[in-house]
Scaffold this motif. Sequence first.
Motif, PDB file in Angstrom:
ATOM      1  N   GLY A   1      26.196 -23.704 -15.708  1.00 17.86           N
ATOM      2  CA  GLY A   1      25.833 -24.998 -16.076  1.00 17.86           C
ATOM      3  C   GLY A   1      25.794 -24.210 -18.068  1.00 17.86           C
ATOM      4  O   GLY A   1      26.090 -25.328 -19.250  1.00 17.86           O
ATOM      5  N   VAL A   2      25.815 -22.468 -18.533  1.00 19.09           N
ATOM      6  CA  VAL A   2      25.212 -22.166 -19.835  1.00 19.09           C
ATOM      7  C   VAL A   2      26.965 -22.130 -19.995  1.00 19.09           C
ATOM      8  O   VAL A   2      27.443 -21.274 -19.614  1.00 19.09           O
ATOM      9  N   THR A   3      27.257 -22.496 -21.451  1.00 15.29           N
ATOM     10  CA  THR A   3      28.564 -22.785 -21.857  1.00 15.29           C
ATOM     11  C   THR A   3      28.238 -21.471 -23.418  1.00 15.29           C
ATOM     12  O   THR A   3      29.475 -20.530 -23.944  1.00 15.29           O
ATOM     13  N   ALA A   4      26.678 -21.399 -23.712  1.00 16.49           N
ATOM     14  CA  ALA A   4      27.110 -20.327 -25.214  1.00 16.49           C
ATOM     15  C   ALA A   4      25.257 -19.661 -24.954  1.00 16.49           C
ATOM     16  O   ALA A   4      23.964 -20.600 -24.903  1.00 16.49           O
TER      17      ALA A   4
ATOM     18  N   THR B   1      22.220 -10.376 -34.724  1.00 20.00           N
ATOM     19  CA  THR B   1      22.029 -11.955 -34.651  1.00 20.00           C
ATOM     20  C   THR B   1      22.869 -12.501 -33.721  1.00 20.00           C
ATOM     21  O   THR B   1      24.628 -11.731 -34.683  1.00 20.00           O
ATOM     22  N   ARG B   2      23.750 -12.658 -32.360  1.00 22.51           N
ATOM     23  CA  ARG B   2      25.009 -13.064 -32.433  1.00 22.51           C
ATOM     24  C   ARG B   2      25.161 -14.451 -31.854  1.00 22.51           C
ATOM     25  O   ARG B   2      23.763 -15.043 -31.028  1.00 22.51           O
ATOM     26  N   HIS B   3      26.582 -14.765 -31.551  1.00 28.74           N
ATOM     27  CA  HIS B   3      26.469 -16.452 -30.615  1.00 28.74           C
ATOM     28  C   HIS B   3      27.671 -15.809 -29.526  1.00 28.74           C
ATOM     29  O   HIS B   3      28.674 -15.491 -29.560  1.00 28.74           O
ATOM     30  N   VAL B   4      27.063 -15.702 -28.272  1.00 32.57           N
ATOM     31  CA  VAL B   4      28.224 -15.103 -27.072  1.00 32.57           C
ATOM     32  C   VAL B   4      28.327 -15.956 -26.084  1.00 32.57           C
ATOM     33  O   VAL B   4      27.296 -17.468 -25.520  1.00 32.57           O
ATOM     34  N   THR B   5      29.874 -16.104 -26.105  1.00 27.97           N
ATOM     35  CA  THR B   5      30.192 -16.804 -25.212  1.00 27.97           C
ATOM     36  C   THR B   5      31.035 -16.458 -23.770  1.00 27.97           C
ATOM     37  O   THR B   5      31.697 -14.667 -24.529  1.00 27.97           O
ATOM     38  N   ALA B   6      31.464 -16.613 -22.933  1.00 28.91           N
ATOM     39  CA  ALA B   6      32.629 -16.114 -22.189  1.00 28.91           C
ATOM     40  C   ALA B   6      33.690 -15.715 -22.870  1.00 28.91           C
ATOM     41  O   ALA B   6      34.305 -14.544 -22.352  1.00 28.91           O
ATOM     42  N   ASP B   7      34.213 -16.259 -23.542  1.00 30.44           N
ATOM     43  CA  ASP B   7      35.371 -16.029 -24.734  1.00 30.44           C
ATOM     44  C   ASP B   7      35.161 -14.777 -25.262  1.00 30.44           C
ATOM     45  O   ASP B   7      36.119 -13.463 -25.283  1.00 30.44           O
ATOM     46  N   GLY B   8      34.549 -14.410 -26.103  1.00 29.11           N
ATOM     47  CA  GLY B   8      33.649 -13.402 -26.898  1.00 29.11           C
ATOM     48  C   GLY B   8      33.598 -12.428 -26.666  1.00 29.11           C
ATOM     49  O   GLY B   8      34.050 -11.515 -27.329  1.00 29.11           O
TER      50      GLY B   8
ATOM     51  N   PRO C   1      32.610 -11.788 -23.088  1.00 29.19           N
ATOM     52  CA  PRO C   1      32.483 -11.384 -21.197  1.00 29.19           C
ATOM     53  C   PRO C   1      31.803 -11.107 -20.789  1.00 29.19           C
ATOM     54  O   PRO C   1      31.427 -11.399 -19.666  1.00 29.19           O
ATOM     55  N   ASP C   2      31.937  -9.928 -21.239  1.00 28.70           N
ATOM     56  CA  ASP C   2      30.739  -8.766 -20.175  1.00 28.70           C
ATOM     57  C   ASP C   2      29.290  -9.218 -20.060  1.00 28.70           C
ATOM     58  O   ASP C   2      28.539  -9.153 -19.517  1.00 28.70           O
ATOM     59  N   LEU C   3      28.683  -9.537 -21.605  1.00 30.93           N
ATOM     60  CA  LEU C   3      27.633  -9.487 -21.395  1.00 30.93           C
ATOM     61  C   LEU C   3      27.302 -11.155 -21.120  1.00 30.93           C
ATOM     62  O   LEU C   3      25.834 -11.304 -21.124  1.00 30.93           O
ATOM     63  N   PHE C   4      28.166 -12.330 -21.403  1.00 34.57           N
ATOM     64  CA  PHE C   4      27.942 -13.554 -21.376  1.00 34.57           C
ATOM     65  C   PHE C   4      27.578 -13.814 -19.955  1.00 34.57           C
ATOM     66  O   PHE C   4      27.089 -14.023 -18.881  1.00 34.57           O
TER      67      PHE C   4
END
Length: 434
Positions: free
Chosen positions: A154-157, A167-174, A176-179
């Motif tokens: 359920g985590v989206t970002a 500082t970074r905002h991590v998403t599946a699109d931005g 994917p490996d770290l997300f």
Amino acid sequence: MNALNALRSAVRGRVLLPGDPGFDAARRPWNLAVEQPVAAVVEAAGAEDVAALVRHARSAGLSIATQPSGHGATGRTDGTILLRTGRLDGVEIDPAARRARVGAGVRSGRLQAAAAPHGLTGLPGSSPVVSVAGVALGGGLSWFGRAHGWVADGVTALDVVDADGRTRHVTADGDPDLFWALRGAGGDFAVVTGLELALHPAPRLFGGRMLWAAEHAAAVLDAFRRITAGAPGELTLWLDLLHFPGSDPLVAVDATYLGGEAEARDLLAPLDRLPRPLSDGRRTMAADELGAITAEPTDPGAGSSRAELLTRLDDAAAKNLLADPIAPLLSVQVRHLGGALARPSDSPHGALTEPYALYMFGVPSDPRTAEAITARQRALAEAVPVSGRKPFTFLNPAETAADAFAPEALARLRRVKEARDPHGVFRGTFPVRA
């Protein structure tokens, strides 16, 4: 020591070094049976403090172990800076989007309290005092996992500070490996300062605990097996064998149902055909009352646990579970899994195909008792069919990340670690390179 003393000028939050008043209390983990040696404790004042700390640690060749609330400690912290993120405690609810944004220090009960007035729920576990971030970063098993999957699903970002102190905002699109890595393998890759996650409708919720004397354990277990064999995803049952000091053994069934009371009671009817329980706490409840079902301690204490995933709960497994008293254990819990947890998941754990989890817990009050607890846990694990892997958040200090993840997933996690934190600025609770 100079680099540690310099922490006081590098960050705004409280810094505690060995010998300072309050240092021992600040470094203490939730599980008081775990000794947690650290070089310093930093209580971050905010995300910018975390970034400053990471930059300082990297330049000084130090490593950081992050614990919002102290849960899950393993003692693998010697020489690290222990980062407490409890002050990152913001909660924002977007009812229309069914979305929550929480700081890394927010505890599960607080998110539930914020979501419940909107008829929404997160994916809480049994305890309201664990951090949402800590559970999600470990994959996370919830009361509602059978309906909605891993907490991590359920985590989206995620808002993070990386190993360079950015500082970074991590998403599946931005990214994917770290997300992917962050949603299941803990804090080995970055410091999470906040996260966004989906909320789920919970306009009606029924749940509670039924409790019997242990003489009825076989009948209760049989009813548990029959109900879980065909339970819908909205229904979750946990069976508990209990033996508290100074009292007689007991057996309990804990239940939640995402729906109305009439449907729940119909599904749970086999329990009502059992001998009269000592107590029946089932009722319609709000989503922020779930912690009352198991009434787990809300203060730190000593404990020794072992978890396994069961490949089946057939007649032989049921017989072996009940063959001997559980003492010196306090509890042996069987959780029904399946449902959405068995579906594909783009997280390190992947699909959780085992239908049940076994969790065994005791209090190691002295060395002899600690040895007896470990032996009893081992004997129980050897008496039932287990898969050999365990949920990450159920690992104990003697285990490693290799006990939670398949070899392919572990290899990918190690590649992510090497790429994102080659100098080892971050030391996760269960390091993937260990």
